[in-house]
Design an enzyme around this catalytic site. Structure first.
Site, PDB file in Angstrom:
ATOM      1  N   SER A 133       0.852  -1.191   0.000  1.00  0.00           N
ATOM      2  CA  SER A 133       0.000   0.000   0.000  1.00  0.00           C
ATOM      3  C   SER A 133       0.889   1.242   0.000  1.00  0.00           C
ATOM      4  O   SER A 133       1.705   1.394  -0.905  1.00  0.00           O
ATOM      5  CB  SER A 133      -0.963  -0.048   1.187  1.00  0.00           C
ATOM      6  OG  SER A 133      -2.024   0.869   1.033  1.00  0.00           O
TER       7      SER A 133
ATOM      8  N   GLU B 162      -9.093  -5.294  -4.451  1.00  0.00           N
ATOM      9  CA  GLU B 162      -8.465  -4.271  -3.608  1.00  0.00           C
ATOM     10  C   GLU B 162      -9.481  -3.414  -2.845  1.00  0.00           C
ATOM     11  O   GLU B 162      -9.384  -3.227  -1.641  1.00  0.00           O
ATOM     12  CB  GLU B 162      -7.587  -3.355  -4.477  1.00  0.00           C
ATOM     13  CG  GLU B 162      -6.360  -4.015  -5.064  1.00  0.00           C
ATOM     14  CD  GLU B 162      -5.188  -4.082  -4.100  1.00  0.00           C
ATOM     15  OE1 GLU B 162      -5.360  -3.723  -2.918  1.00  0.00           O
ATOM     16  OE2 GLU B 162      -4.104  -4.502  -4.533  1.00  0.00           O
TER      17      GLU B 162
ATOM     18  N   HIS C  39      -7.673  -5.740  -0.256  1.00  0.00           N
ATOM     19  CA  HIS C  39      -6.509  -4.950   0.116  1.00  0.00           C
ATOM     20  C   HIS C  39      -6.044  -5.345   1.517  1.00  0.00           C
ATOM     21  O   HIS C  39      -6.841  -5.444   2.445  1.00  0.00           O
ATOM     22  CB  HIS C  39      -6.869  -3.462   0.088  1.00  0.00           C
ATOM     23  CG  HIS C  39      -5.693  -2.563   0.268  1.00  0.00           C
ATOM     24  ND1 HIS C  39      -4.698  -2.442  -0.673  1.00  0.00           N
ATOM     25  CD2 HIS C  39      -5.352  -1.711   1.284  1.00  0.00           C
ATOM     26  CE1 HIS C  39      -3.814  -1.561  -0.262  1.00  0.00           C
ATOM     27  NE2 HIS C  39      -4.170  -1.114   0.927  1.00  0.00           N
TER      28      HIS C  39
END
Length: 484
Positions: A178, A304, A395
């Site tokens: 990330s 995600e 995610h």
């Protein structure tokens, strides 16, 4: 049993834990001037206890960060942690950069414990860096990208000290997820980071990079919440800065159009902080600035956006109008998305997944190839079984799988009680990451052949699966700027 090692600054005392030598909270740099470039670590006298993590840098209390320790003096935020299975060896080194939207995060979280990875034959390093306004706000007279400068300082510490922990300074792989993946991408384009690492792993790379004008305007809005001028931030209590940023973030969530007229997609995505393309620390975006010299392993998860939609309380509530607005704001070809994804929830999820993480990660691999470098591409497709099994391959799912921490830390909730399938996928990812660090090859064909690797219960190699998105997103991510 205690273990003493002399490092830059003095003697650090670590401990042995289940056959590993572990050090926590070693200072790697100091901050004699607030909101400035980190300097050499201040020496200490005697033996410094390094068995506990250092305090978290100033940040929001989001996601439990307020429980990670009280603020310390400026020169105590920047600390490094090391796990080694042989301090007399010369093993490859994996240096982790944690995510957190460039706004929060600390290396002391249980999901980042490096013990399991270190047992795979590598030395694991994690560290703190400044986040939020402290790390990425634009303040006149102070350098931009202070969080990235901290990362460079940490890598310089690794180069100068890691041999004393059994690590090889000539075989350093930096990896992050990330905002940490975005940081890895930025470091690849930063002249100051050249030579400090030899391979890179970028997980779920966000495509958010700011112009100085946008960063300055967002910083001014945060300063206004404190009723001060931006230039006064350098003398403001650092504990207040996250509160000011939180106030702006809350206002964006309640009335995004208030800021969208100036900040555009950054406001619609509620992104307050990102690396700044300032022409100095960061001369260009990674998609324009890669040299191809550092081998790159890069990829993303399939779903995600799904976790982010749930965190904001929007799961199951997306209306057709909201989905259409998302496509209009973020997608280069809204009509094509509409034709393929008539369900509003799916349209909203796929467009945002593509804009924020999936296509930036893909284009980073493409840019690496264009620069003549080696790249390996992957996608995590195994769906998370925890929390009702509704999150898919969302995610953050890669974090516990890569570290092997399947029962500790918040991301472990995505897995629930580890099943044989979870253990198998985790083993796959840990093996790929350590093989890349050790041999320079994660175990599947390089992306130059058009091949991507899919992590699942039954892993496979083949064509990149998101071909529709790839066809739509022909252009590399651009720098986010103030709206005209």
């Amino acid at each position: 049993m205690h273990v003493d090692v002399r490092v830059s600054g003095g003697i650090a005392r670590g401990t042995t834990e289940a056959g590993l030598t572990v050090f926590r909270g070693i200072p790697y740099a100091s901050l004699p001037v607030r909101l400035d470039t980190p300097r050499l670590v201040q020496p200490w006298s005697g033996v410094r206890d390094c068995t506990r993590f250092g305090p978290a840098p100033p940040q929001s209390g989001a996601f439990g960060m307020d429980a990670m320790g009280t603020l310390a003096h400026d020169d105590e935020w920047l600390t490094v942690n090391v796990w080694s299975d042989d301090v007399r060896g010369r093993s490859p080194v994996l240096v982790w950069i944690q995510g957190g939207a460039y706004a929060f995060g600390t290396s002391g979280l249980p999901e980042y414990d490096g013990a399991t990875l270190a047992r795979g034959g590598v030395v694991v390093v994690t560290f703190n860096y400044r986040v939020g306004l402290e790390g990425f706000g634009h303040v006149d007279g102070r350098p931009d990208n202070r969080g990235l400068l901290d990362q460079v300082a940490a890598l310089q510490w690794v180069r100068g000290n890691i041999e004393r922990f059994g690590g090889d300074p000539e075989r350093v792989t930096v990896f992050g997820q990330s905002a940490g993946g975005g940081s890895v991408a930025a470091l690849l384009a930063m002249p100051r980071a050249k030579g400090l690492f030899h391979q890179a792993i970028a997980q779920s790379v966000p495509g958010t990079f700011f112009t100085p004008a946008l960063a300055a305007d967002i910083t001014a809005a945060c300063a206004a919440e404190l009723d001060i001028e931006p230039g006064e931030l350098a003398t403001t209590d650092p504990q207040l800065l996250p509160l000011a940023a939180d106030a702006v973030s809350d206002a964006m969530a309640d009335d995004v159009e208030r800021y969208a007229q100036r900040w555009g997609r950054a406001a619609h995505a509620a992104v307050l902080f990102a690396p700044v393309v300032d022409g100095d620390v960061l001369p260009a975006t990674p998609w324009e600035g890669l040299t191809g010299e550092v081998p790159l392993l890069v990829g993303h998860t399939r779903d995600e956006q799904r976790l982010l939609t749930a965190i904001t309380g929007r799961a199951g509530t997306i209306t057709p109008a909201e989905a259409a607005r998302t496509a209009e704001v973020f997608a280069p070809d809204p009509a094509r998305y509409h034709a393929t994804f008539p369900d509003p929830e799916q349209l909203y999820e796929v467009v945002r997944s593509d804009w924020l993480f999936r296509m930036p990660s893909l284009h980073l691999a493409e840019a690496q190839l264009a620069a003549g470098g080696a790249a390996w591409l992957y996608e995590l497709t195994w769906p998370a079984p925890g929390m009702g099994g509704t999150f898919g391959a969302c995610h953050g799912l890669d974090v516990p799988l890569v570290f092997g921490n399947l029962t500790s830390g918040q991301p472990a909730m995505l897995i629930g009680n580890p099943t044989p399938e979870a253990l198998a996928v985790s083993q796959q990812m840990r093996t790929a990451w350590t093989d890349f660090a050790v041999r320079g090859d994660p175990g599947w064909p390089a992306y130059g052949s058009g091949t991507a690797h899919l992590f699942d219960v039954l892993p496979s190699d083949g064509a990149y699966p998101e071909q529709l998105s790839r066809d739509i997103w022909r252009r590399r991510p651009d720098v986010l700027d103030l709206c005209p």
